[in-house]
Scaffold this active site. Structure first.
Site, PDB file in Angstrom:
ATOM      1  N   SER A  22     -34.084   0.113-105.285  1.00  0.00           N
ATOM      2  CA  SER A  22     -34.763  -0.070-103.992  1.00  0.00           C
ATOM      3  C   SER A  22     -34.048   0.656-102.849  1.00  0.00           C
ATOM      4  O   SER A  22     -32.821   0.582-102.717  1.00  0.00           O
ATOM      5  CB  SER A  22     -34.848  -1.565-103.672  1.00  0.00           C
ATOM      6  N   LYS A  73     -45.406  -9.538-106.788  1.00  0.00           N
ATOM      7  CA  LYS A  73     -46.256  -9.484-105.591  1.00  0.00           C
ATOM      8  C   LYS A  73     -47.488 -10.392-105.654  1.00  0.00           C
ATOM      9  O   LYS A  73     -47.977 -10.820-104.629  1.00  0.00           O
ATOM     10  CB  LYS A  73     -46.693  -8.036-105.323  1.00  0.00           C
ATOM     11  N   ASP A  85     -54.612 -12.537 -93.622  1.00  0.00           N
ATOM     12  CA  ASP A  85     -55.922 -12.208 -94.192  1.00  0.00           C
ATOM     13  C   ASP A  85     -55.805 -11.064 -95.198  1.00  0.00           C
ATOM     14  O   ASP A  85     -56.434 -11.077 -96.250  1.00  0.00           O
ATOM     15  CB  ASP A  85     -56.901 -11.786 -93.084  1.00  0.00           C
ATOM     16  N   ASP A 110     -49.049  -3.018 -96.881  1.00  0.00           N
ATOM     17  CA  ASP A 110     -49.495  -1.708 -97.416  1.00  0.00           C
ATOM     18  C   ASP A 110     -50.386  -0.960 -96.423  1.00  0.00           C
ATOM     19  O   ASP A 110     -50.157   0.207 -96.120  1.00  0.00           O
ATOM     20  CB  ASP A 110     -50.285  -1.884 -98.725  1.00  0.00           C
ATOM     21  N   GLY A 138     -55.827   1.294-108.291  1.00  0.00           N
ATOM     22  CA  GLY A 138     -54.950   0.146-108.563  1.00  0.00           C
ATOM     23  C   GLY A 138     -54.701  -0.662-107.305  1.00  0.00           C
ATOM     24  O   GLY A 138     -55.459  -0.582-106.328  1.00  0.00           O
ATOM     25  N   ALA A 140     -52.335  -0.407-104.995  1.00  0.00           N
ATOM     26  CA  ALA A 140     -52.044   0.385-103.787  1.00  0.00           C
ATOM     27  C   ALA A 140     -53.345   0.932-103.194  1.00  0.00           C
ATOM     28  O   ALA A 140     -53.532   0.921-101.973  1.00  0.00           O
ATOM     29  CB  ALA A 140     -51.094   1.523-104.133  1.00  0.00           C
ATOM     30  N   LEU A 225     -48.485   8.915-101.975  1.00  0.00           N
ATOM     31  CA  LEU A 225     -47.699   7.684-101.892  1.00  0.00           C
ATOM     32  C   LEU A 225     -46.390   7.789-102.664  1.00  0.00           C
ATOM     33  O   LEU A 225     -45.462   7.018-102.451  1.00  0.00           O
ATOM     34  CB  LEU A 225     -48.516   6.493-102.427  1.00  0.00           C
TER      35      LEU A 225
HETATM   36  P1  ATR Z   1     -50.417   0.312-108.118  1.00  0.00           P
HETATM   37  O1  ATR Z   1     -50.434  -1.156-107.868  1.00  0.00           O
HETATM   38  O2  ATR Z   1     -49.140   0.978-107.701  1.00  0.00           O
HETATM   39  O3  ATR Z   1     -51.619   1.009-107.562  1.00  0.00           O
HETATM   40  P2  ATR Z   1     -51.581   0.223-110.757  1.00  0.00           P
HETATM   41  O4  ATR Z   1     -52.393  -0.932-110.330  1.00  0.00           O
HETATM   42  O5  ATR Z   1     -50.924   0.176-112.087  1.00  0.00           O
HETATM   43  O6  ATR Z   1     -50.392   0.481-109.715  1.00  0.00           O
HETATM   44  O7  ATR Z   1     -52.456   1.564-110.640  1.00  0.00           O
HETATM   45  C1  ATR Z   1     -51.979   2.783-111.027  1.00  0.00           C
HETATM   46  C2  ATR Z   1     -53.060   3.854-110.787  1.00  0.00           C
HETATM   47  O8  ATR Z   1     -52.555   5.091-111.320  1.00  0.00           O
HETATM   48  C3  ATR Z   1     -54.374   3.580-111.499  1.00  0.00           C
HETATM   49  O9  ATR Z   1     -55.418   4.101-110.720  1.00  0.00           O
HETATM   50  C4  ATR Z   1     -54.199   4.362-112.802  1.00  0.00           C
HETATM   51  O10 ATR Z   1     -55.422   4.748-113.432  1.00  0.00           O
HETATM   52  P3  ATR Z   1     -56.163   3.742-114.463  1.00  0.00           P
HETATM   53  O11 ATR Z   1     -56.878   2.723-113.631  1.00  0.00           O
HETATM   54  O12 ATR Z   1     -57.102   4.618-115.217  1.00  0.00           O
HETATM   55  O13 ATR Z   1     -55.075   3.152-115.322  1.00  0.00           O
HETATM   56  C5  ATR Z   1     -53.470   5.587-112.293  1.00  0.00           C
HETATM   57  N1  ATR Z   1     -52.714   6.249-113.379  1.00  0.00           N
HETATM   58  C6  ATR Z   1     -51.537   5.871-113.920  1.00  0.00           C
HETATM   59  N2  ATR Z   1     -51.163   6.735-114.914  1.00  0.00           N
HETATM   60  C7  ATR Z   1     -52.141   7.678-114.987  1.00  0.00           C
HETATM   61  C8  ATR Z   1     -52.358   8.858-115.800  1.00  0.00           C
HETATM   62  N3  ATR Z   1     -51.455   9.220-116.727  1.00  0.00           N
HETATM   63  N4  ATR Z   1     -53.457   9.587-115.576  1.00  0.00           N
HETATM   64  C9  ATR Z   1     -54.368   9.232-114.619  1.00  0.00           C
HETATM   65  N5  ATR Z   1     -54.237   8.136-113.833  1.00  0.00           N
HETATM   66  C10 ATR Z   1     -53.143   7.367-114.010  1.00  0.00           C
END
Ligand code: ATR
Length: 281
Positions: A22, A73, A85, A110, A138, A140, A225
């Site tokens: 971190s 989280k 909210d 965020d 996801g 974020a 990000l």
């Molecule tokens: P966060 O909370 O940081 O957003 P997450 O919920 O795990 O983490 O989301 C990660 C994002 O990166 C998702 O949109 C994921 O796509 P999927 O929904 O298809 O899993 C994307 N991601 C991660 N690895 C990937 C890869 N190798 N190719 C394309 N998208 C990827």
């Protein structure tokens, strides 16, 4: 001197597992020194099964607050006496503020950090000026889409490897949001005013984002990000096409500023010298 002796140092920190990577301790300790606040920001590694008990102990130890990171989280919501909210809507909390009476309030920073970083990198940026593309669907991405809608965005496209997750953003956030597969965005990219990578792609050890850079028009605002490394391929390629690029450290620093302000009632500045001291660039 008397006051220093009688007042215990302020305690704040970050809770996660793992926590060694971190950057937050360096950021907060920098501001504490700068603002003459006697205290410590401590990285605390807590396993899932011990989280609730550890949080209960924080008010007793006079902590003013903590940041919460992976994997806690979502589960931390149960330990809060109240949540904002944004945190309720996201189902995720990343900042706890503890009142003098020991009540624990949860926030999700965020959206705030994202918008502050965006407007710092592109002063005068307007959410409704042009369509926006969000890569990833996801946690974020959810925070960012929520912030974009609150800021007045009228057209948000979400592209994700798993198409259904991009489509579900429309069900959750309404008709201003449109879902796409990651492989069908080439035509779309040319119309975008802002493009944001919320996926983990491009992070050290992961493959880069596969993106149709040739379609990007000049002066598109491009925000990543990812902040390890700061200079991702996404940032480099976009800059090479004369886009306005914003790296991931800004969002992290502005999120930290939100926490610091809530804990100490001091609005710290996000400066170049802070960036230097954190990443040595
Ligand atoms: P966060 O909370 O940081 O957003 P997450 O919920 O795990 O983490 O989301 C990660 C994002 O990166 C998702 O949109 C994921 O796509 P999927 O929904 O298809 O899993 C994307 N991601 C991660 N690895 C990937 C890869 N190798 N190719 C394309 N998208 C990827």
């Amino acid at each position: 001197m008397k006051d220093v002796k009688s007042k215990p140092p302020a305690l704040v920190g970050v809770i996660g597992q793992p926590i060694g990577h971190s950057l937050s301790p360096a950021i907060h300790n920098y501001w504490m020194r700068r603002h003459g606040i006697k205290g410590y920001y401590i990285p605390i590694e807590i396993a899932r099964e011990n989280l609730a008990e550890a949080i209960k102990a924080l008010p007793k130890m006079n902590f003013r607050g903590v940041n919460i990171t992976l994997p806690h989280k979502e589960s931390i919501l149960h330990s809060c006496d109240s949540v904002s909210d944004e945190a309720a809507l996201m189902g995720a909390v990343n900042t706890l503020t503890i009142s003098e009476s020991g009540r624990i309030h949860g926030d999700n920073t965020d959206g705030f950090g994202f918008l502050e970083s965006l407007t710092e990198g592109r002063p005068g940026w307007q959410a409704d000026a042009a369509p926006i593309l969000v890569l990833g669907a996801g946690g974020a991405a959810r925070g960012i889409i929520h912030a974009l809608i609150a800021a007045g965005a009228e057209e948000i496209h979400v592209a994700n490897r798993t198409r259904e997750k991009a489509d579900s953003m429309r069900s959750d956030f309404g008709v201003r949001v449109m879902g796409h597969g990651m492989d069908s965005i080439t035509k779309l990219v040319a119309k975008m005013g802002t493009v944001i990578n919320t996926t983990s792609l491009g992070m050290t050890g992961k493959p880069p984002v596969l993106f149709p850079y040739a379609s990007l028009k000049e002066n598109t605002v491009v925000l990543d990000l990812v902040y390890t490394p700061l200079e991702t391929e996404f940032i480099q390629q976009s800059r090479a096409r004369n886009c306005i690029t914003i790296d991931g450290l800004g969002m992290l620093l502005h999120q930290a500023a939100f926490s610091f302000n809530h804990w100490f009632n001091v609005k710290p500045e996000v400066t170049q010298s802070l960036r230097h001291s954190i990443v040595g660039e």
